[in-house]
Design an enzyme around this catalytic site. Structure first.
Site, PDB file in Angstrom:
ATOM      1  CB  VAL A  39      -0.978   0.077   1.189  1.00 52.73           C
ATOM      2  CG1 VAL A  39      -2.133  -0.861   0.978  1.00 52.73           C
ATOM      3  CG2 VAL A  39      -0.273  -0.204   2.494  1.00 52.73           C
ATOM      4  N   GLY A  40       2.074   1.170   0.364  1.00 51.21           N
ATOM      5  CA  GLY A  40       2.821   2.424   0.423  1.00 51.21           C
ATOM      6  C   GLY A  40       4.295   2.150   0.558  1.00 51.21           C
ATOM      7  CE  LYS A  81      10.998  -7.053   3.472  1.00 50.10           C
ATOM      8  NZ  LYS A  81      10.824  -7.852   2.262  1.00 50.10           N
ATOM      9  CG  ASP A  93       7.702  13.901   9.406  1.00 48.97           C
ATOM     10  OD1 ASP A  93       7.505  15.020   8.877  1.00 48.97           O
ATOM     11  OD2 ASP A  93       7.912  12.873   8.746  1.00 48.97           O
TER      12      ASP A  93
HETATM   13  N1  LIG Z   1       3.725 -12.169   7.289  1.00 45.02           N
HETATM   14  C1  LIG Z   1       3.692 -12.790   6.121  1.00 45.02           C
HETATM   15  N2  LIG Z   1       2.607 -13.519   5.810  1.00 45.02           N
HETATM   16  C2  LIG Z   1       2.549 -14.144   4.660  1.00 45.02           C
HETATM   17  N3  LIG Z   1       3.498 -14.134   3.732  1.00 45.02           N
HETATM   18  C3  LIG Z   1       4.594 -13.460   3.979  1.00 45.02           C
HETATM   19  C4  LIG Z   1       4.760 -12.747   5.188  1.00 45.02           C
HETATM   20  N4  LIG Z   1       5.961 -12.144   5.190  1.00 45.02           N
HETATM   21  C5  LIG Z   1       6.499 -12.485   4.022  1.00 45.02           C
HETATM   22  N5  LIG Z   1       5.689 -13.261   3.286  1.00 45.02           N
HETATM   23  C6  LIG Z   1       5.945 -13.795   1.968  1.00 45.02           C
HETATM   24  O1  LIG Z   1       7.234 -14.342   1.915  1.00 45.02           O
HETATM   25  C7  LIG Z   1       7.914 -13.923   0.742  1.00 45.02           C
HETATM   26  C8  LIG Z   1       9.199 -13.213   1.080  1.00 45.02           C
HETATM   27  O2  LIG Z   1       8.972 -12.364   2.181  1.00 45.02           O
HETATM   28  P1  LIG Z   1       9.599 -10.927   2.351  1.00 45.02           P
HETATM   29  O3  LIG Z   1       9.018 -10.276   3.570  1.00 45.02           O
HETATM   30  O4  LIG Z   1       9.489 -10.199   1.069  1.00 45.02           O
HETATM   31  O5  LIG Z   1      11.104 -11.254   2.738  1.00 45.02           O
HETATM   32  P2  LIG Z   1      12.430 -10.993   1.926  1.00 45.02           P
HETATM   33  O6  LIG Z   1      12.234  -9.758   1.116  1.00 45.02           O
HETATM   34  O7  LIG Z   1      13.448 -10.826   2.982  1.00 45.02           O
HETATM   35  O8  LIG Z   1      12.621 -12.222   1.102  1.00 45.02           O
HETATM   36  C9  LIG Z   1       6.955 -13.036  -0.027  1.00 45.02           C
HETATM   37  O9  LIG Z   1       6.407 -13.764  -1.091  1.00 45.02           O
HETATM   38  C10 LIG Z   1       5.888 -12.648   0.965  1.00 45.02           C
HETATM   39  O10 LIG Z   1       4.630 -12.580   0.337  1.00 45.02           O
HETATM   40  N1  LIG Z   2      -1.041   1.661   9.533  1.00 44.94           N
HETATM   41  C1  LIG Z   2      -1.150   1.907   8.228  1.00 44.94           C
HETATM   42  N2  LIG Z   2      -2.246   1.562   7.551  1.00 44.94           N
HETATM   43  C2  LIG Z   2      -2.335   1.814   6.238  1.00 44.94           C
HETATM   44  N3  LIG Z   2      -1.416   2.429   5.508  1.00 44.94           N
HETATM   45  C3  LIG Z   2      -0.303   2.809   6.128  1.00 44.94           C
HETATM   46  C4  LIG Z   2      -0.107   2.566   7.514  1.00 44.94           C
HETATM   47  N4  LIG Z   2       1.096   3.051   7.872  1.00 44.94           N
HETATM   48  C5  LIG Z   2       1.626   3.578   6.749  1.00 44.94           C
HETATM   49  N5  LIG Z   2       0.804   3.434   5.695  1.00 44.94           N
HETATM   50  C6  LIG Z   2       1.038   3.887   4.332  1.00 44.94           C
HETATM   51  O1  LIG Z   2       2.429   3.859   4.042  1.00 44.94           O
HETATM   52  C7  LIG Z   2       2.925   5.178   3.782  1.00 44.94           C
HETATM   53  C8  LIG Z   2       4.302   5.385   4.358  1.00 44.94           C
HETATM   54  O2  LIG Z   2       4.288   5.139   5.750  1.00 44.94           O
HETATM   55  P1  LIG Z   2       4.905   6.136   6.827  1.00 44.94           P
HETATM   56  O3  LIG Z   2       4.796   5.447   8.154  1.00 44.94           O
HETATM   57  O4  LIG Z   2       4.293   7.481   6.733  1.00 44.94           O
HETATM   58  O5  LIG Z   2       6.435   6.163   6.404  1.00 44.94           O
HETATM   59  P2  LIG Z   2       7.349   7.368   5.890  1.00 44.94           P
HETATM   60  O6  LIG Z   2       8.180   7.765   7.055  1.00 44.94           O
HETATM   61  O7  LIG Z   2       8.206   6.759   4.866  1.00 44.94           O
HETATM   62  O8  LIG Z   2       6.485   8.457   5.398  1.00 44.94           O
HETATM   63  C9  LIG Z   2       1.872   6.098   4.360  1.00 44.94           C
HETATM   64  O9  LIG Z   2       1.822   7.326   3.716  1.00 44.94           O
HETATM   65  C10 LIG Z   2       0.597   5.304   4.170  1.00 44.94           C
HETATM   66  O10 LIG Z   2       0.091   5.445   2.858  1.00 44.94           O
HETATM   67 MG   LIG Z   3       8.714   9.108   8.313  1.00 39.15          MG
END
Ligand SMILES: Nc1ncnc2c1ncn2[C@@H]1O[C@H](COP(=O)(O)OP(=O)(O)O)[C@@H](O)[C@H]1O
Ligand SMILES: Nc1ncnc2c1ncn2[C@@H]1O[C@H](COP(=O)(O)OP(=O)(O)O)[C@@H](O)[C@H]1O
Ligand SMILES: [Mg+2]
Ligand SMILES: [Mg+2]
Lengths: 326, 389
Positions: B23-24, B47, B139
């Protein structure tokens, strides 16, 4: 500051009852005595203190690092881990959390430098075995980075700590105590992080206990500082280079304060809302700890204790605990 | 290494969540929408990107975790869980649909003085909670005020937050904080021992923005930002703000005259302008604290703040439809007969990536297979398939 302590993770998540044994300690205590385990803690916290000193980190960072170390070893045992890289991760994390970050490789280099020599070679003799001769810090930055996450997990990701120092400073100002009292109480507070008191008592109780010990053992108006009161308190080994409390060599500035200070402080302690029993408990623990420190010879003791700790068949009976040793 | 990482525990935590879509993306993290498998609860997973293998955790990530772990308040984003996975840290947060910036920008939404009061109240309550716990957010801006489905506003993005309780480190904080348009003047003059009122300045700017429906003090650069501020509020004198001229990066600015706020905020009530003025005082010592702002008569006077369930909100479904329609149009243009050549593919993939970012159920796996060696045609086919056309 004190107001937010009551809702802090430090109190709600990481404050342990005074008398419940910690699982990590328990496992070590089947192999070595309480006093020996305390000496190891003293050694590892000395390492933290030394690296911090070389890097000129603030005392707050040291206090946080030592608290993290105590948290980690609440559930882990010295006999199952190598505490040096953990100590390094604690200091590295604490410096970041306290907003004075340094490169990880700086910490690793400082650790390596400090632990370059095998323990037993320190005083000129060669190490007896090959393991004793190996460098004690073979870890890389990547290893410590990995441990940092492990450490955080062990702490359930709670990092913010309140420390006794601010309160201590305010108390001394409020009670108009001489600078020497603050200074000694400050050292006692530093030493408290080498015990598990920071896991079991709130920071304000530790501040009060440090002040109590200072005033009880070294009346502020004493004209000859660190004379009779000092001798029983133990000296620091050359390895730390510091002076825990009232060591014979300590040259505390002569306060020359009016005779009423002791009375005033006594009255003031009597009027506290914090139970005196808690303060006395912490003071007791600190005295037990200083008693061990008194007979600590870092270079010989640590390798001997480690040998016993790491050999499975070693079966030193767990002897005196903190409550019975004084 | 003697120490073993508790990998199994992590995998257990990880399998508690299913990542659904991205989402972001922020400066140091990627945010996913995910589901807590046991409860079906929708969560967000932030992440933390790994920088260099050799260095440890990012300071911003640590700041965010340490602040959110201490703060529990209806108007502060809830950190539900943290887990490590393959050396990455994942923050499990409550999921929030939209943010205040989207609301301000959505021209189809009309909002009343009572709505603004409600958002202000929730913002200030969240800020007051942070400050009570000695945490500066540093911020605050509409984009970091997230909105739950029920209209509750929550402070988010604590990547710059820090404690300020420690007297020993006064005078050592960085002034390079807060997005420019919301940055307090003392920061712009390089102050290093500022306090909680830097957050209040930001809240003042947000308040003004809610009334104006456009950013109040949009400067182009650090030097120009102060010019914009002084033009709007009048250039302060040493009398208005004792100590100003001693700030590290103080420079003299043109002396703009003070103007009544009323000139710009024509429809606002006097109490609202009074509160605004209190939050935008130049002297940080005279600026309102969060508590003072909350106790301001503005919040007691009518109109009563709108209950959060009844606040205007982004129609998520409508917004999604519009975004999808936009991407479809782009793709149609791209995948038209002329674009069927080799060059078209990378552009199509780029487009797909942005498409992936949208609020649209499209799995990472599918994207990966598409990116591998897909022809433009396959891209188009998959797309029409997944969009149901
Ligand atoms: N909490 C989670 N639940 C389900 N699938 C996950 C979760 N975290 C990671 N995955 C899946 O595992 C794969 C790799 O995970 P990711 O978080 O991208 O780790 P990395 O980038 O270190 O390989 C992705 O396909 C992601 O969809
Ligand atoms: N709890 C949340 N639920 C849904 N969207 C989120 C949430 N936290 C962050 N996001 C999405 O991810 C974007 C980046 O997260 P943010 O915590 O603001 O990081 P940054 O410091 O990079 O701005 C946000 O602008 C929002 O669109
Ligand atoms: Mg920030
Ligand atoms: Mg953000």
């Amino acid at each position: 500051m004190a107001a937010s302590y009551w809702s802090s993770s430090q109190r709600l998540r990481w404050l342990m009852p005074a008398n419940v044994a910690l699982p990590g300690h328990e496992r070590d205590l089947t192999r070595v005595s309480w006093a020996d385990r305390t000496k190891l803690t003293l050694h590892y916290t000395n390492v933290i203190q030394s690296v911090a000193k070389r890097m000129m980190l603030r005392q707050r960072v040291v206090a946080s690092a030592m608290t993290y170390f105590q948290r980690f070893y609440a559930n882990n045992a010295y006999c199952e881990t190598d505490p040096y890289p953990i100590a390094c991760a604690c200091l590295y994390l604490a410096a970041k959390v306290e907003e004075t970050p340094h490169h990880l490789r700086t910490f690793v280099n400082e650790m390596r430098e400090l632990l370059r020599h095998p323990l037993s070679a320190r005083d000129g003799t060669d190490g007896k075995s090959t393991t004793a001769n190996a460098a004690r810090f073979p870890y890389t930055s990547a290893d410590i980075a990995e441990l940092e996450i492990y450490l955080l997990e062990e702490m359930d990701f709670y990092m913010i700590l309140q420390h006794p120092y601010d309160l201590l400073t305010r108390l001394c100002a409020e009670l108009q105590l001489p600078q020497s009292v603050l200074q000694t109480a400050w050292f006692v507070t530093n030493d408290s992080f080498r015990t598990d008191a920071c896991l079991r008592y709130p920071p304000h109780v530790i501040a009060l206990a440090a002040l109590y010990l200072t005033c009880a053992l070294q009346p502020p108006e004493a004209q000859a500082p660190a004379s009779s009161a000092g001798t029983s308190m133990g000296t620091v080994t050359e390895a730390t280079g510091g002076n825990p409390i009232l060591g014979p060599g300590s040259a505390l500035p002569n306060a020359g304060a009016p005779v009423t200070i002791t009375e005033r402080v006594k009255d003031w302690f009597a009027g506290l809302s914090t139970p005196l029993t808690e303060i006395a408990e912490v003071a007791q623990r600190l005295l037990a700890f200083y008693h061990v420190w008194d007979s600590f010879h870092e270079t010989e003791d640590v390798s001997a204790i480690l040998a016993r700790l790491r050999t499975p068949e070693a079966n030193a009976p767990p002897t005196a605990g903190p409550s019975t040793s004084t | 290494m003697d120490v073993e990482t508790p990998d199994t525990a992590n995998r257990r935590t990880e399998s508690r969540y299913r990542k659904d879509r991205r989402v972001g993306e922020g400066t140091y993290a990627v945010v996913y929408e995910a589901t807590e498998t046991a409860t079906g609860r929708r969560v967000a997973i932030k992440k933390i990107k790994v920088r260099q293998q050799k260095d440890g955790l990012d300071v911003s990530a640590l700041r965010e975790i340490k602040a959110l772990q201490e703060l529990r308040h209806p108007n502060v984003l809830e950190l539900m869980d943290v887990y490590a996975h393959k050396g990455n840290l994942n923050l499990v947060l409550e999921y929030l649909d939209s943010d205040l910036e989207q609301i301000v920008k959505d021209r189809s939404l009309v909002f009343t003085a009572a709505d603004i009061k409600s958002w202000m109240l929730m913002t200030l309550r969240g800020v007051e909670h942070c400050h009570r716990n000695w945490i500066l957010h540093r911020d605050l801006k509409p984009n970091n005020l997230l909105l739950a489905a029920n209209g509750q506003l929550k402070l988010a993005d604590f990547g710059l937050a820090r404690e300020h309780a420690d007297l020993n480190c006064a005078g050592r904080m960085t002034s390079q904080v807060v997005t420019l348009w919301y940055r307090a003047p003392e920061l712009l003059f390089g102050a290093r021992d500022y306090g909680p009122t830097v957050d209040i300045w930001s809240v003042g700017c947000i308040f003004a923005e809610l009334m104006l429906r456009t950013p109040y003090l949009p400067g182009d650069g650090e030097m120009q930002q102060l010019d914009v501020i002084f033009r709007a509020l009048g250039t302060p004198t040493e009398e208005d703000w004792p100590g100003m001229t001693k700030l590290p990066q103080y420079v003299q600015y043109r002396a703009y005259p003070k103007q009544p706020l009323r000139m710009l905020f024509k429809a606002a009530g006097q109490d609202a302008l009074d509160l605004l003025a209190g939050m935008l005082r130049f002297d940080p010592a005279k600026r309102f604290t969060a508590r003072e702002a909350l106790q301001h008569p503005y919040f007691q006077n009518s109109p009563r703040p709108t209950p959060h369930e009844r606040l205007p909100r982004i129609d998520a479904a409508k917004a999604r439809d519009e975004e999808i329609a936009g991407v479809k149009r782009k793709l149609d243009a791209l995948l038209g007969e002329d674009a069927m050549q080799l060059g078209g593919e990378s552009t199509a993939c780029q487009c797909l990536c942005s498409y992936h970012l949208l609020t649209f159920a499209y799995t990472a796996t599918r994207l990966a297979s598409l990116e591998d060696g897909a022809t433009t045609k396959r891209v188009a086919r998959r797309l029409s398939f997944s969009m149901g056309v």
